[in-house]
Design a protein around this motif. Structure first.
Motif, PDB file in Angstrom:
ATOM      1  N   ASP A 136       0.812  -1.218   0.000  1.00  0.00           N
ATOM      2  CA  ASP A 136       0.000   0.000   0.000  1.00  0.00           C
ATOM      3  C   ASP A 136       0.844   1.266   0.000  1.00  0.00           C
ATOM      4  O   ASP A 136       0.301   2.376   0.123  1.00  0.00           O
ATOM      5  CB  ASP A 136      -0.927   0.006   1.235  1.00  0.00           C
ATOM      6  CG  ASP A 136      -1.950  -1.136   1.192  1.00  0.00           C
ATOM      7  OD1 ASP A 136      -2.338  -1.505   0.057  1.00  0.00           O
ATOM      8  OD2 ASP A 136      -2.329  -1.640   2.261  1.00  0.00           O
ATOM      9  N   SER A 137       2.159   1.099  -0.108  1.00  0.00           N
ATOM     10  CA  SER A 137       3.046   2.270  -0.105  1.00  0.00           C
ATOM     11  C   SER A 137       2.828   3.110  -1.354  1.00  0.00           C
ATOM     12  O   SER A 137       2.484   2.593  -2.430  1.00  0.00           O
ATOM     13  CB  SER A 137       4.514   1.837  -0.042  1.00  0.00           C
ATOM     14  OG  SER A 137       4.791   1.182   1.177  1.00  0.00           O
ATOM     15  N   HIS A 138       3.067   4.409  -1.203  1.00  0.00           N
ATOM     16  CA  HIS A 138       2.937   5.324  -2.342  1.00  0.00           C
ATOM     17  C   HIS A 138       3.899   6.495  -2.129  1.00  0.00           C
ATOM     18  O   HIS A 138       3.837   7.183  -1.101  1.00  0.00           O
ATOM     19  CB  HIS A 138       1.491   5.834  -2.465  1.00  0.00           C
ATOM     20  CG  HIS A 138       1.246   6.577  -3.742  1.00  0.00           C
ATOM     21  ND1 HIS A 138       1.420   7.934  -3.851  1.00  0.00           N
ATOM     22  CD2 HIS A 138       0.847   6.134  -4.975  1.00  0.00           C
ATOM     23  CE1 HIS A 138       1.137   8.310  -5.090  1.00  0.00           C
ATOM     24  NE2 HIS A 138       0.789   7.233  -5.801  1.00  0.00           N
ATOM     25  N   MET A 139       4.778   6.701  -3.101  1.00  0.00           N
ATOM     26  CA  MET A 139       5.764   7.765  -2.996  1.00  0.00           C
ATOM     27  C   MET A 139       5.987   8.356  -4.393  1.00  0.00           C
ATOM     28  O   MET A 139       7.048   8.185  -5.012  1.00  0.00           O
ATOM     29  CB  MET A 139       7.088   7.229  -2.416  1.00  0.00           C
ATOM     30  CG  MET A 139       8.095   8.318  -2.048  1.00  0.00           C
ATOM     31  SD  MET A 139       7.516   9.529  -0.855  1.00  0.00           S
ATOM     32  CE  MET A 139       7.169   8.503   0.575  1.00  0.00           C
ATOM     33  N   ALA A 140       4.930   9.022  -4.888  1.00  0.00           N
ATOM     34  CA  ALA A 140       4.996   9.576  -6.246  1.00  0.00           C
ATOM     35  C   ALA A 140       5.163  11.089  -6.254  1.00  0.00           C
ATOM     36  O   ALA A 140       5.481  11.669  -7.297  1.00  0.00           O
ATOM     37  CB  ALA A 140       3.736   9.198  -7.024  1.00  0.00           C
ATOM     38  N   GLU A 141       4.931  11.763  -5.125  1.00  0.00           N
ATOM     39  CA  GLU A 141       4.964  13.217  -5.100  1.00  0.00           C
ATOM     40  C   GLU A 141       6.272  13.730  -4.496  1.00  0.00           C
ATOM     41  O   GLU A 141       6.284  14.526  -3.554  1.00  0.00           O
ATOM     42  CB  GLU A 141       3.764  13.753  -4.323  1.00  0.00           C
ATOM     43  CG  GLU A 141       2.423  13.416  -4.957  1.00  0.00           C
ATOM     44  CD  GLU A 141       1.272  14.046  -4.206  1.00  0.00           C
ATOM     45  OE1 GLU A 141       1.543  14.848  -3.281  1.00  0.00           O
ATOM     46  OE2 GLU A 141       0.112  13.744  -4.539  1.00  0.00           O
TER      47      GLU A 141
END
Length: 555
Positions: free
Chosen positions: A415-420
């Protein structure tokens, strides 16, 4: 072939030049002295001749004999007077200017005008005395003519001429000329010796270099200063700028059309730290400073001569330029680590697959190939979806492979998210923070659980912060070390060379305005007593303004 003066050594040139100057000076002074002496002697002899002539012209016996034109009586008297007055001659003339006496009797009765072009009229007609230097019948002489009056003192009856030849003058001048020549030679010798001493002292002061070598080094120095990309400023013992290159002017935003050399450093750059180095004599290396939102790395080194500080040199460069190089090196290192880990891991897998094929276990070989393909594909799909930034995803892929190489697992939360990731965030600093924390977690887990341990990573960019959470299965951090774990040199490991990673992480986060927290991890299912550690990193998305300079950047 003509010998050029530049071909001679500095010492030889100085000896020749100083010797020639001394020779010209003393020679000029000597010639002037001889000329002045000659003029002075001429004046003295002329005045003496005039004084003697006037004395003779006033003698009654001489007046009476000249008035009567008595040459026979005057001839012996003129010789006697010449001997007593040490004159070369005493000549009497009548009112017409004819000689009544002369050392050469054959010239008696002839006109005195035959000696030279001088006119006797000023003396006989106008009654004036005169002193002349002329060549007469007895050669060059300094003579004085004065009128002779009758007993009433009103009528001119003749004249008397008293002369001194210049032989004595020449002898006196010759004597002085010899003395002056000796003085000139002595002055020349002293000048040569002085030149040798001065040349040796001067050569020692310029480290034995020739003027041409100094000129060439000066040109090389200018070219070097202008070619380097680092800003360079040098000041002397008075705190005045002696050197500043174009890179320094551009980096500090100074006026290029303004002359800075010779001006006080405190005037150009107030509160200069260079003055502190000038006073203390202690160098300063790799000082990080801020100026006008520009981050600089500064070095300041004192110049010393005979243990005395004579100036300071400072070099500085924008940190973002260094960061660019560091970023490139970080990428290369990440790629190298990834390739090395993958090469080592896949080498073992290929050997295993080759062994299974050789023993006929084809199904097992295919199953192993499929397992490897699925696990890597899942990780790659996760990274592509959650971490679009290639540098961060490459770092995580390299750490994943390193974990497998160590016999551990690096589990990334799906569920990780590091797009910004903001553009202003230095990627090399980010991967340095995450990479160090993951490396510490892997080492702590391996030391406590051995192989088959796990390190968990979760990431989120929701909100105003970037949040990274790394949890290991190590022994945890003792309570008495939790406050000091981020200090330099503090570590739970016994081997040397540790205690730097977390200190580096703390420093990088301070620059980025971020924070890090430490808390016990969740208990492991297979060992509930083992809780490990959980490090949580918070990095703000918006840049942090530096309200004050950390240091003065002017090197």
């Amino acid at each position: 072939m003509k010998l050029s003066l530049r071909a001679l050594k500095l010492k030889t040139r100085m000896v020749l030049i100083l010797g020639l100057i001394a020779l010209l000076q003393t020679g000029s002074i000597g010639l002037f002295a001889l000329y002045y002496l000659n003029q002075s002697l001429d004046e003295q002899i002329g005045e003496r001749a005039l004084h003697v002539a006037k004395g003779i012209a006033a003698m009654p016996q001489m007046i009476e004999s000249v008035g009567q034109g008595d040459s026979e009586n005057l001839q012996p008297l003129s010789k006697l007077l010449a001997e007593r007055t040490q004159a070369s001659f005493v000549v009497f003339g009548d009112l017409r200017g004819h000689r009544l006496t002369h050392p050469n009797p054959e010239l008696i009765g002839l006109s005195m005008m035959s000696d030279d072009d001088d006119d006797t009229a000023p003396t006989l007609v106008h009654g004036r005395s005169q002193v002349t230097k002329a060549e007469g019948s007895m050669g060059w002489s300094m003579r004085a003519r004065t009128p002779m009056y009758d007993h009433t003192g009103e009528e001119v009856i003749g004249l008397v001429s008293v002369g001194y030849t210049l032989d004595r003058v020449e002898a006196t001048i010759a004597r002085y000329r010899t003395t002056l020549i000796l003085v000139i030679l002595a002055a020349f010798v002293v000048s040569v010796l002085t030149a040798i001493w001065f040349a040796n002292h001067f050569k020692q002061a310029i480290f034995g270099l020739e003027p041409e070598q100094i000129g060439r080094l000066f040109q090389e120095r200018i070219a070097t200063l202008e070619s380097v990309r680092e800003g360079i400023i040098a000041i002397n013992a008075d705190g005045r700028i002696t050197t500043i290159n174009r890179a320094a002017i551009e980096t500090l935003g100074l006026d290029e059309d303004r002359t800075l050399t010779g001006r006080p450093i405190s005037e150009v750059l107030p509160d200069s730290q260079m003055l502190d180095v000038l006073r203390s004599g202690e160098p300063q290396f790799d000082r990080e400073v801020w100026l006008a939102d520009r981050n600089l790395i500064v070095n300041r080194v004192p110049l010393k001569q005979d243990q005395k500080v004579t100036g300071v040199v400072s070099s500085f460069r924008r940190k973002d330029e260094l960061d660019l190089v560091s970023r490139k090196l970080t990428r290369i290192q990440q790629y190298a680590d990834t390739l090395r880990s993958q090469s080592h891991e896949y080498s073992n897998k290929l050997h295993t697959i080759a062994g299974l094929i050789q023993i006929g276990a084809d199904d097992e070989a295919l199953a192993l190939i499929g397992q490897e393909t699925r696990s890597h594909q899942e990780l790659i799909r996760l990274l592509l979806a959650a971490v679009p930034d290639p540098i961060l995803s490459g770092c995580l892929l390299g750490k994943y492979n390193r974990a497998r190489e160590m016999g551990l697992k690096l589990l990334i939360d799906p569920d990780s998210h590091m797009a910004e990731l903001p553009d202003r965030l230095p990627r090399e600093q980010l991967v340095s923070i995450i990479g160090n924390l993951i490396d510490n977690a892997l080492e702590a887990t391996l030391a406590h659980t051995g192989t088959n341990g796990e390190v968990r990573l979760s990431m989120t960019d929701l909100g105003d912060d970037l949040i990274f959470e790394i949890e290991d299965q190590g022994a945890g951090v003792p309570d008495d070390q939790q406050e000091r774990i981020f200090e330099k040199g503090v570590t739970s490991k016994s081997a040397q060379g540790h205690g730097l990673g977390l200190h580096l992480v703390k420093g990088l986060l301070q620059r980025l305005g971020g924070t890090i927290t430490l808390e016990p991890g969740d208990p492991a299912e297979e060992n509930p007593a083992s809780r490990g550690s959980r490090f949580t990193v918070y990095i703000p998305k918006q840049p942090v303004r530096h309200t004050a300079a950390v240091d003065n950047p002017h090197g």
